[in-house]
Scaffold this motif. Structure first.
Motif, PDB file in Angstrom:
ATOM      1  N   VAL A  15       0.832  -1.200   0.000  1.00  0.00           N
ATOM      2  CA  VAL A  15       0.000   0.000   0.000  1.00  0.00           C
ATOM      3  C   VAL A  15       0.867   1.250   0.000  1.00  0.00           C
ATOM      4  CG1 VAL A  15      -1.657   1.340   1.352  1.00  0.00           C
ATOM      5  CG2 VAL A  15      -1.964  -1.122   1.113  1.00  0.00           C
ATOM      6  N   GLU A  16       1.909   1.250   0.853  1.00  0.00           N
ATOM      7  CA  GLU A  16       2.791   2.421   0.935  1.00  0.00           C
ATOM      8  C   GLU A  16       3.469   2.703  -0.405  1.00  0.00           C
ATOM      9  OE1 GLU A  16       6.876   3.968   3.109  1.00  0.00           O
ATOM     10  OE2 GLU A  16       6.336   1.840   3.122  1.00  0.00           O
ATOM     11  N   LYS A  17       4.049   1.672  -1.004  1.00  0.00           N
ATOM     12  CA  LYS A  17       4.778   1.870  -2.260  1.00  0.00           C
ATOM     13  C   LYS A  17       3.839   2.269  -3.394  1.00  0.00           C
ATOM     14  CE  LYS A  17       8.775  -1.052  -1.257  1.00  0.00           C
ATOM     15  NZ  LYS A  17       9.568  -2.248  -1.630  1.00  0.00           N
ATOM     16  N   THR A  18       2.643   1.708  -3.415  1.00  0.00           N
ATOM     17  CA  THR A  18       1.678   2.048  -4.456  1.00  0.00           C
ATOM     18  C   THR A  18       1.265   3.513  -4.364  1.00  0.00           C
ATOM     19  OG1 THR A  18       0.810  -0.216  -4.508  1.00  0.00           O
ATOM     20  CG2 THR A  18      -0.584   1.516  -5.434  1.00  0.00           C
ATOM     21  N   ILE A  19       0.944   3.951  -3.135  1.00  0.00           N
ATOM     22  CA  ILE A  19       0.510   5.342  -2.949  1.00  0.00           C
ATOM     23  C   ILE A  19       1.639   6.311  -3.238  1.00  0.00           C
ATOM     24  CG2 ILE A  19      -0.242   7.024  -1.224  1.00  0.00           C
ATOM     25  CD1 ILE A  19      -1.912   4.801   0.040  1.00  0.00           C
ATOM     26  N   ARG A  20       2.833   6.020  -2.708  1.00  0.00           N
ATOM     27  CA  ARG A  20       3.971   6.919  -2.969  1.00  0.00           C
ATOM     28  C   ARG A  20       4.305   6.969  -4.457  1.00  0.00           C
ATOM     29  NH1 ARG A  20       6.277   8.983   1.469  1.00  0.00           N
ATOM     30  NH2 ARG A  20       6.057   7.882   3.458  1.00  0.00           N
ATOM     31  N   GLY A  21       4.180   5.807  -5.127  1.00  0.00           N
ATOM     32  CA  GLY A  21       4.457   5.776  -6.560  1.00  0.00           C
ATOM     33  C   GLY A  21       3.463   6.610  -7.351  1.00  0.00           C
ATOM     34  N   LEU A  22       2.188   6.541  -6.980  1.00  0.00           N
ATOM     35  CA  LEU A  22       1.164   7.319  -7.674  1.00  0.00           C
ATOM     36  C   LEU A  22       1.339   8.814  -7.451  1.00  0.00           C
ATOM     37  CD1 LEU A  22      -1.997   5.135  -6.899  1.00  0.00           C
ATOM     38  CD2 LEU A  22      -0.970   5.496  -9.144  1.00  0.00           C
ATOM     39  N   LEU A  23       1.722   9.185  -6.225  1.00  0.00           N
ATOM     40  CA  LEU A  23       1.827  10.599  -5.893  1.00  0.00           C
ATOM     41  C   LEU A  23       3.143  11.233  -6.309  1.00  0.00           C
ATOM     42  CD1 LEU A  23       0.294  10.586  -2.276  1.00  0.00           C
ATOM     43  CD2 LEU A  23      -0.857  11.095  -4.440  1.00  0.00           C
ATOM     44  N   SER A  24       4.169  10.426  -6.515  1.00  0.00           N
ATOM     45  CA  SER A  24       5.507  10.967  -6.773  1.00  0.00           C
ATOM     46  C   SER A  24       5.589  11.805  -8.045  1.00  0.00           C
ATOM     47  CB  SER A  24       6.525   9.821  -6.835  1.00  0.00           C
ATOM     48  OG  SER A  24       6.215   8.937  -7.906  1.00  0.00           O
ATOM     49  N   SER A  25       4.722  11.555  -8.992  1.00  0.00           N
ATOM     50  CA  SER A  25       4.763  12.311 -10.253  1.00  0.00           C
ATOM     51  C   SER A  25       3.969  13.615 -10.180  1.00  0.00           C
ATOM     52  CB  SER A  25       4.208  11.451 -11.394  1.00  0.00           C
ATOM     53  OG  SER A  25       2.854  11.108 -11.137  1.00  0.00           O
ATOM     54  N   MET A  26       3.308  13.847  -9.060  1.00  0.00           N
ATOM     55  CA  MET A  26       2.475  15.046  -8.939  1.00  0.00           C
ATOM     56  C   MET A  26       3.285  16.222  -8.414  1.00  0.00           C
ATOM     57  SD  MET A  26      -0.967  13.291  -7.322  1.00  0.00           S
ATOM     58  CE  MET A  26      -1.880  14.834  -7.362  1.00  0.00           C
ATOM     59  N   LYS A  27       2.948  17.406  -8.921  1.00  0.00           N
ATOM     60  CA  LYS A  27       3.621  18.629  -8.508  1.00  0.00           C
ATOM     61  C   LYS A  27       3.364  18.881  -7.026  1.00  0.00           C
ATOM     62  CE  LYS A  27       4.016  23.539  -9.682  1.00  0.00           C
ATOM     63  NZ  LYS A  27       3.521  24.645 -10.549  1.00  0.00           N
ATOM     64  N   GLY A  28       4.398  19.184  -6.292  1.00  0.00           N
ATOM     65  CA  GLY A  28       4.281  19.457  -4.876  1.00  0.00           C
ATOM     66  C   GLY A  28       4.542  18.254  -3.985  1.00  0.00           C
ATOM     67  N   TYR A  29       4.726  17.089  -4.593  1.00  0.00           N
ATOM     68  CA  TYR A  29       4.975  15.903  -3.779  1.00  0.00           C
ATOM     69  C   TYR A  29       6.366  15.957  -3.161  1.00  0.00           C
ATOM     70  CZ  TYR A  29       6.083  11.141  -2.403  1.00  0.00           C
ATOM     71  OH  TYR A  29       6.481  10.039  -1.688  1.00  0.00           O
ATOM     72  N   ARG A  30       6.477  15.512  -1.929  1.00  0.00           N
ATOM     73  CA  ARG A  30       7.776  15.343  -1.267  1.00  0.00           C
ATOM     74  C   ARG A  30       7.656  14.197  -0.262  1.00  0.00           C
ATOM     75  NH1 ARG A  30       7.412  17.636   3.798  1.00  0.00           N
ATOM     76  NH2 ARG A  30       5.717  19.137   4.134  1.00  0.00           N
ATOM     77  N   ASP A  31       8.797  13.599   0.057  1.00  0.00           N
ATOM     78  CA  ASP A  31       8.795  12.504   1.019  1.00  0.00           C
ATOM     79  C   ASP A  31       8.368  12.994   2.393  1.00  0.00           C
ATOM     80  OD1 ASP A  31       9.539  10.496  -0.694  1.00  0.00           O
ATOM     81  OD2 ASP A  31      11.680  10.807  -0.389  1.00  0.00           O
ATOM     82  N   GLY A  32       7.636  12.194   3.101  1.00  0.00           N
ATOM     83  CA  GLY A  32       7.163  12.556   4.425  1.00  0.00           C
ATOM     84  C   GLY A  32       5.940  11.736   4.785  1.00  0.00           C
ATOM     85  N   LYS A  33       5.311  12.077   5.883  1.00  0.00           N
ATOM     86  CA  LYS A  33       4.108  11.398   6.324  1.00  0.00           C
ATOM     87  C   LYS A  33       2.944  11.780   5.416  1.00  0.00           C
ATOM     88  CE  LYS A  33       1.073  10.810  10.347  1.00  0.00           C
ATOM     89  NZ  LYS A  33       0.821  11.192  11.756  1.00  0.00           N
ATOM     90  N   ILE A  34       2.239  10.782   4.903  1.00  0.00           N
ATOM     91  CA  ILE A  34       1.127  11.006   3.979  1.00  0.00           C
ATOM     92  C   ILE A  34      -0.191  10.680   4.698  1.00  0.00           C
ATOM     93  CG2 ILE A  34       0.028  10.312   1.815  1.00  0.00           C
ATOM     94  CD1 ILE A  34       2.823   9.573   0.803  1.00  0.00           C
ATOM     95  N   GLU A  35      -1.154  11.545   4.603  1.00  0.00           N
ATOM     96  CA  GLU A  35      -2.478  11.282   5.176  1.00  0.00           C
ATOM     97  C   GLU A  35      -3.504  11.388   4.055  1.00  0.00           C
ATOM     98  OE1 GLU A  35      -3.519  13.454   8.637  1.00  0.00           O
ATOM     99  OE2 GLU A  35      -1.515  13.292   9.549  1.00  0.00           O
ATOM    100  N   ILE A  36      -4.320  10.347   3.912  1.00  0.00           N
ATOM    101  CA  ILE A  36      -5.373  10.324   2.905  1.00  0.00           C
ATOM    102  C   ILE A  36      -6.690  10.020   3.593  1.00  0.00           C
ATOM    103  CG2 ILE A  36      -6.281   9.170   0.852  1.00  0.00           C
ATOM    104  CD1 ILE A  36      -3.406   8.536   0.066  1.00  0.00           C
ATOM    105  N   LYS A  37      -7.689  10.801   3.351  1.00  0.00           N
ATOM    106  CA  LYS A  37      -9.007  10.598   3.943  1.00  0.00           C
ATOM    107  C   LYS A  37     -10.027  10.464   2.834  1.00  0.00           C
ATOM    108  CE  LYS A  37     -12.256  12.512   7.327  1.00  0.00           C
ATOM    109  NZ  LYS A  37     -12.527  13.619   8.266  1.00  0.00           N
ATOM    110  N   ILE A  38     -10.794   9.398   2.846  1.00  0.00           N
ATOM    111  CA  ILE A  38     -11.814   9.163   1.836  1.00  0.00           C
ATOM    112  C   ILE A  38     -13.173   9.115   2.527  1.00  0.00           C
ATOM    113  CG2 ILE A  38     -12.666   7.604   0.044  1.00  0.00           C
ATOM    114  CD1 ILE A  38      -9.818   6.546  -0.238  1.00  0.00           C
ATOM    115  N   GLU A  39     -14.030  10.009   2.177  1.00  0.00           N
ATOM    116  CA  GLU A  39     -15.377  10.049   2.775  1.00  0.00           C
ATOM    117  C   GLU A  39     -16.302   9.076   2.048  1.00  0.00           C
ATOM    118  OE1 GLU A  39     -16.195  11.423   5.401  1.00  0.00           O
ATOM    119  OE2 GLU A  39     -14.597  12.878   5.805  1.00  0.00           O
TER     120      GLU A  39
END
Length: 242
Positions: free
Chosen positions: A218-242
């Motif tokens: 899960v960690e690698k998948t999410i970091r991989g998806l987000l890494s190409s987005m502008k503003g991404y940087r390594d650190g603690k990631i929080e995702i909330k889905i309503e």
């Protein structure tokens, strides 16, 4: 959430024992959940709810003084997951589960020997009206006359393991549960419960247990998806889905 199962055969005093202990725990300020295992169909064939279940995945029932949520759980973990967070989950029945301690409600000594899968912490039920002391190394506690004593024991010894047999501790959940009941291990020896996970997923506020390799995926998948987005940087990631 801590749990204990009241197990026994018919007319052994399961319901009465559970009810008396639940009242004591409730009076002590705990939030109590209850679950019952039945060996008959909840909905008789041909009833309205039975007909609905042939079509729907989930059913809500509004009765005069009771509301119910009907669904078919894939396994026991899915069944217990619909219980809101409580301090103690008291189970009636569920003889086959192997990840919580048990109170054996017995009619006679042979019941105790048949039902003791080494997860029992006490004997109660109708046998306690005639016998005292111990059976098979288990204390006999009369829930009808001394529910406080049984509640004390449950406060001390109730627990629930994840029931996912991840083997991170080197054992199955059943094996670990037996060690905990014997006092040779504690919940802290369960790696899933004691370790701080890298990835935490909550569904309606309840943590979804995940093995290490699932967390890593899960960690690698999410970091991989987000890494190409502008503003991404390594650190603690929080995702909330309503």
């Amino acid at each position: 959430m801590k749990a204990v199962a009241f197990v026994g055969y018919k007319k052994s005093g399961k319901t009465a024992s559970l009810e008396r202990v639940a009242k004591v725990l409730k009076e002590r300020g705990y939030k109590i959940g209850m679950a019952k295992s039945m060996h008959t169909n909840f909905d008789k064939e041909g009833s309205d709810t039975w007909r609905f279940k042939q079509i729907a995945d989930y059913i809500l029932v509004k009765a005069q003084d009771t509301d119910a949520f009907l669904f078919k759980a894939d396994d026991i973990n899915a069944f217990f997951s619909v219980m809101p967070e409580v301090d103690f989950l008291l189970l009636e029945g569920f003889k086959s589960i192997k990840h919580v301690p048990k109170i054996i409600c017995a009619r006679n000594e042979s019941d105790v020997k048949e039902l003791n899968d080494r997860l029992a912490i006490a004997v109660s039920g109708v046998i306690a009206n005639e016998k005292s002391g111990e059976i098979d190394g288990l204390p006999i506690i009369n829930a009808f006359e001394e529910p406080e004593k049984l509640a004390d024991l449950i406060e001390k010894k109730a627990f629930m393991l994840p029931n996912i047999d991840c083997h991170m501790c080197g054992f199955t959940c059943y094996e670990m549960a037996k060690f905990i009941v014997k006092g040779e291990k504690t919940l802290n020896d369960c790696k899933v419960i004691s370790s701080k996970p890298k990835v935490v997923v909550k569904i309606d506020g309840k943590v979804l247990p995940m093995k290490d390799w699932v967390q890593e995926m899960v960690e690698k998948t999410i970091r991989g998806l987000l890494s190409s987005m502008k503003g991404y940087r390594d650190g603690k990631i929080e995702i909330k889905i309503e």
